[in-house]
Scaffold this active site. Structure first.
Site, PDB file in Angstrom:
ATOM      1  CG  PHE A 200      -2.108   1.021   1.223  1.00 27.02           C
ATOM      2  CD1 PHE A 200      -3.176   0.675   0.277  1.00 27.02           C
ATOM      3  CD2 PHE A 200      -1.953   2.173   1.731  1.00 27.02           C
ATOM      4  CE1 PHE A 200      -3.959   1.530   0.376  1.00 27.02           C
ATOM      5  CE2 PHE A 200      -2.895   3.098   1.820  1.00 27.02           C
ATOM      6  CZ  PHE A 200      -4.209   3.085   0.933  1.00 27.02           C
TER       7      PHE A 200
ATOM      8  CG  ASP B  67      -0.744  -1.899   7.059  1.00 26.91           C
ATOM      9  OD1 ASP B  67      -1.609  -2.287   7.726  1.00 26.91           O
ATOM     10  OD2 ASP B  67      -0.423  -1.086   6.237  1.00 26.91           O
TER      11      ASP B  67
ATOM     12  CE1 TYR C  99      -9.800   2.848   6.350  1.00 26.00           C
ATOM     13  CE2 TYR C  99      -8.844   4.125   8.286  1.00 26.00           C
ATOM     14  CZ  TYR C  99      -8.880   3.522   6.951  1.00 26.00           C
ATOM     15  OH  TYR C  99      -7.603   3.707   6.267  1.00 26.00           O
ATOM     16  CE  LYS C 100      -8.166  -0.771   4.852  1.00 25.52           C
ATOM     17  NZ  LYS C 100      -8.662   0.016   3.883  1.00 25.52           N
TER      18      LYS C 100
ATOM     19  NE  ARG D 232     -10.143  -3.451  -2.767  1.00 24.35           N
ATOM     20  CZ  ARG D 232      -9.337  -2.652  -1.916  1.00 24.35           C
ATOM     21  NH1 ARG D 232      -8.175  -3.043  -1.373  1.00 24.35           N
ATOM     22  NH2 ARG D 232      -9.939  -1.649  -1.084  1.00 24.35           N
TER      23      ARG D 232
END
Length: 421
Positions: A130, A207, A232-233, A381
């Protein structure tokens, strides 16, 4: 594998996590045109308990308790951290702290780890990781006169451990990697990477942003050193929710993070003139935590822990297996290929589908009530979050995608993404 909608409905009928769906907003519509949300790996749904939890902090703790409520608020970071440690991350109490952003936490742990390996001048990261992770590694390296060694990874199958092993030597101080690749969902073995790095004398910062709440991390069992991740995922903490960091207990007193804020001070209210880091994981705190946002994170963390990470992982694997099977059965003739590992043990809880017009497909799906997301260069995705996504939701979303392709409806959409100005 039975790919009928009836089979999907039967799977929902026996789903041990089915009861959690009603504890999220926007899940009570069963109509044929309902919204099908398959982007839980970007932003989780709103738990029904969250508005009341935040309102309680606003109206009672702030509105009535005023400054006296700090007696409880100063415990938030550790309290929520312990929920995540025991219920989600496979860590120990006192090893997880919630409060800053993922980027800030990564910076803190990376610098602290690099300081703990003096004389080593190389930081290793994945070339397909990322962007924030790679940017922070590059920034730390530039500031310290170090070298970044980016390890190549396949865009779909992820990082090859033999390639990683070849990049590790006596110059490497810290390795920064994601447990789940953000683009393809490729899953990497934390324990094996930790072993390789330890043999080379390096520390690893993980991560867990695309894993926490959907994939077991088992940090203690894996012997992991350090980790960060967002909430928040799959943890459903809300947009911009504060992140978490993990520091293995044996490392806590050895490391000193670079941002010396008063919440990391041993006796913060003594207002001392010199910085003396607190004991344990508290030394990795910085400033005043975002109290209102933390209230939302606590709801999501407790929901996830209640569901159980093993059950969530099992359902996530089953949901993504259905995505892959339907893509193979329905979409291959329209140029769609599966761009994620097919072996369930090597995949997180999202699937990427490759198509030359993936951007246009994404927009067409959104207009037809399916919410996926797009990742460069040509990936659609799909992230069916196991806490609230049903098997029939996946089936119906894939059916709508099949219709879009059959009708060539996506070709009416602009080829270029609109730029945000």
């Amino acid at each position: 594998m039975d790919l009928s909608r009836a089979a999907a409905a039967a799977a929902d009928a026996t789903d041990p996590l089915a009861g959690f769906r009603s504890r999220f907003t926007g899940t009570d519509d069963d109509g044929p045109d309902r919204l099908l949300y398959l982007d839980g790996n970007s932003l989780g749904r709103l738990p029904t308990e969250t508005p009341a939890a935040v309102a309680r902090v606003v109206e009672q703790e702030w509105g009535q308790g005023l400054v006296g409520s700090w007696r409880d608020w100063v415990q938030q970071s550790r309290r929520i951290g312990d929920v995540l440690a025991e219920g989600v991350l496979g860590a120990q109490p006192g090893e997880v702290l919630v409060g800053d952003t993922t980027s800030v936490d990564l910076y803190k742990l990376l610098v602290a780890a690099a300081d703990a390996r003096p004389g080593r001048d190389v930081l290793v990261c994945c070339a397909d990781d990322f962007p924030t992770d790679r940017y922070i590694v590059a920034g730390v390296a530039q500031a310290r006169g170090m070298t970044v060694r980016e390890v190549a990874a396949h865009i779909d199958t992820g990082l090859d451990l033999d390639v990683l092993a070849g990049a590790l030597d006596e110059r490497v101080a810290v390795v920064v990697l994601s447990q789940v690749a953000y683009r393809s969902g490729a899953l990497i073995d934390i324990a094996e990477v930790t072993r390789l790095a330890r043999e080379a004398g390096a520390l690893v910062v993980w991560d867990l942003s695309h894993a926490a709440g959907a994939v077991p991390a088992d940090l203690t069992a894996a012997g992991a050193d350090l980790a960060v991740g967002c909430t928040y995922k799959y943890l459903n903490g809300g947009p911009g929710a504060p992140a978490f960091l993990y520091v293995r207990r044996e490392l806590q007193e050895q490391l000193r993070q670079p941002i010396w804020g008063w919440f990391g001070q041993r006796d913060q209210f003594a207002m001392g003139t010199a910085y003396d880091p607190a004991d344990g994981v508290d030394r990795f705190a910085v400033g005043t935590p975002p109290v209102l946002a933390m209230a939302a994170v606590e709801v999501g963390a407790r929901l996830t822990a209640e569901a159980g990470i093993e059950r969530l992982a099992a359902k996530g694997q089953a949901l993504t297996e259905l995505v892959i099977a339907l893509a193979d059965e329905w979409l291959t003739g329209d140029g769609v290929t599966v761009a994620s590992p097919r072996e369930a043990a090597r995949r997180g809880s999202h699937v990427s589908l490759a198509h030359p017009q993936a951007w246009q497909l994404t927009q067409a799906l959104i207009d037809r009530g399916v919410v996926p997301d797009f990742r460069t260069p040509d990936r659609l995705r799909l992230g069916p979050a196991p806490l609230y996504t049903r098997f029939v939701d996946v089936w119906d979303a894939m059916a709508r995608l099949r219709t879009v392709l059959a009708d060539r409806a996506h070709e009416a959409y602009p080829v270029e993404r609109a730029r945000v100005t």
